[in-house]
Design an enzyme around this catalytic site. Structure first.
Site, mmCIF file in Angstrom:
data_model
loop_
_atom_site.group_PDB
_atom_site.id
_atom_site.type_symbol
_atom_site.label_atom_id
_atom_site.label_comp_id
_atom_site.label_asym_id
_atom_site.label_seq_id
_atom_site.Cartn_x
_atom_site.Cartn_y
_atom_site.Cartn_z
ATOM 1 N N ALA A 58 37.314 31.066 41.694
ATOM 2 C CA ALA A 58 38.151 31.997 40.939
ATOM 3 C C ALA A 58 37.347 33.247 40.606
ATOM 4 O O ALA A 58 36.123 33.209 40.496
ATOM 5 C CB ALA A 58 38.654 31.328 39.666
ATOM 6 N N GLY A 110 36.114 40.419 31.925
ATOM 7 C CA GLY A 110 37.020 40.140 30.815
ATOM 8 C C GLY A 110 38.438 39.825 31.236
ATOM 9 O O GLY A 110 39.404 40.291 30.616
ATOM 10 N N SER A 171 34.370 31.378 30.437
ATOM 11 C CA SER A 171 33.937 32.751 30.713
ATOM 12 C C SER A 171 33.188 33.282 29.500
ATOM 13 O O SER A 171 33.652 33.137 28.368
ATOM 14 C CB SER A 171 35.135 33.653 31.003
ATOM 15 O OG SER A 171 34.730 35.009 30.994
ATOM 16 N N ASN A 173 32.880 36.369 28.858
ATOM 17 C CA ASN A 173 33.315 37.755 28.671
ATOM 18 C C ASN A 173 34.588 37.913 27.855
ATOM 19 O O ASN A 173 35.119 39.008 27.736
ATOM 20 C CB ASN A 173 33.492 38.423 30.044
ATOM 21 C CG ASN A 173 32.202 38.394 30.845
ATOM 22 O OD1 ASN A 173 31.138 38.684 30.318
ATOM 23 N ND2 ASN A 173 32.301 38.026 32.114
ATOM 24 N N GLY A 241 29.720 25.132 37.646
ATOM 25 C CA GLY A 241 30.304 25.663 36.445
ATOM 26 C C GLY A 241 30.573 27.144 36.626
ATOM 27 O O GLY A 241 30.637 27.681 37.720
ATOM 28 N N THR A 243 29.689 31.335 35.194
ATOM 29 C CA THR A 243 28.487 32.183 35.189
ATOM 30 C C THR A 243 27.609 31.845 33.984
ATOM 31 O O THR A 243 28.063 31.220 33.026
ATOM 32 C CB THR A 243 28.877 33.665 35.128
ATOM 33 O OG1 THR A 243 29.689 33.893 33.969
ATOM 34 C CG2 THR A 243 29.643 34.084 36.375
#
Length: 335
Positions: A58, A110, A171, A173, A241, A243
């Site tokens: 993704a 984001g 995430s 972000n 996983g 980042t």
């Protein structure tokens, strides 16, 4: 061939190059040509039949615009998104940075995307005959206390059109998003989404696996806690996983000081550790999809040997081109 394409792409800033690539793949998907063959190396995971164990992570195709183009590179599965209930711009630009010497990328995008309705329409139009996963998240304006609302909205809208659904709570972000990985917050989220999954499976008379995507920055104790929750709520799979916020592998390199999540080759050791620890805790209770730092057949096989059943790639393809996908799909041996 790709060395020439890469030279052109790397003359642009990272996000412009990404957008250009998406448009090129979108066009390739519409043309009656096979760019590269689909290597057959079949595997069954979560009750789904994968033509090969190599998937697109993704973040590459957030809106599902280029599914058919990516499919022509040989991926056995494609995960689109992360998508949110309504469109959002994401964080201010610039927000993507290459770390050339280490073959890494830092992003603080984001969850920029056109919203779940646009993605669903694109998925419906796709002709790709591999497995399609849809990765769902929450809007930045939604308070973390109301995050479940966003995940439920997305789950309901994508369920009919996905082969599996990934819940992205890792995430770095989106403010406070990673807090959903811990304790009661995680239990509440999984309990509610599992209930929603059961309702939707009855409504559409088809069970779609629910997958959780977690961060590589979790401690061993936190990984054990997540594993316990995954088993208790009968979640179908886990992506290990996302980042990392760590900069240890890229200290002193250009752009290493940029805020955001680090992906690519520097993530390899950390993601393998996550897979290995998670595999020990899960003891085969559910499959692991390995993602992060895969840059060669050897690094991919290392993740399979650590406990992964499938692999996802994105950043390394930017540096090496689609030949990497072909090599991985042909030579990875799933246990």
């Amino acid at each position: 061939m790709y060395s020439l394409i890469r030279k052109c792409l790397f003359s642009m800033d990272a996000e412009t190059a990404h957008n250009f690539s998406i448009q090129a793949l979108k066009l390739a998907g519409k043309l009656p040509i096979n760019v590269l063959p689909m290597p057959l190396n079949p595997v069954e995971v979560m009750g789904l039949q994968f033509k090969n164990p190599i998937g697109l992570a993704a973040g590459a195709d957030k809106n599902g615009e280029a599914i058919d183009g990516f499919g022509k590179l040989g991926f056995g599965f494609i995960e689109v998104g992360t998508v949110t209930p309504v469109a959002q711009d994401g964080n201010p630009k610039p927000r993507q940075f290459r770390i050339l010497e280490a073959e890494g990328i830092i992003n603080r995008n984001g969850f920029n995307n056109l919203g779940v309705d646009v993605l669903v329409e694109n998925v419906k139009k796709a002709k790709y005959d591999g497995i399609i996963g849809i990765n769902i998240g929450k809007n930045a304006v939604t308070p973390i206390e109301r995050a479940l609302d966003d995940y439920q909205i997305c789950l309901r809208k994508v369920y009919e059109h996905a082969d599996y659904i990934t819940v992205n709570i890792s995430s770095p972000n989106t403010k406070n998003l990673r807090t959903l990985q811990y304790g009661e917050a995680l239990d509440d989220l999984l309990r509610s989404l599992k209930s929603e999954q059961e309702s939707l499976s009855q409504k559409f008379n088809r069970y779609k696996p629910l997958v959780l995507k977690i961060a590589p920055d979790l401690t061993d104790e936190e990984i054990a806690s997540v594993a316990d929750s995954l088993v208790r709520y009968k979640i179908d799979g886990v992506i290990a996983g996302n980042t990392t916020l760590s900069r240890d592998p890229v200290v002193g390199l250009k752009n290493a000081e940029q805020q955001g999540g680090l992906s690519g080759k520097p993530l390899n050791t950390l993601s393998t550790r996550l897979i290995s620890t998670l595999a020990k805790e899960l003891n085969g209770a559910l499959p692991i999809i390995g993602s992060g730092g895969i840059h060669s057949v050897a690094s991919g096989q290392e993740k399979i040997d650590a406990g992964a059943s499938l692999l996802q790639v994105y950043s390394a393809m930017i540096y090496q081109g689609p030949a990497l996908i072909q090599n991985l799909a042909k030579h990875i041996q799933v246990r």
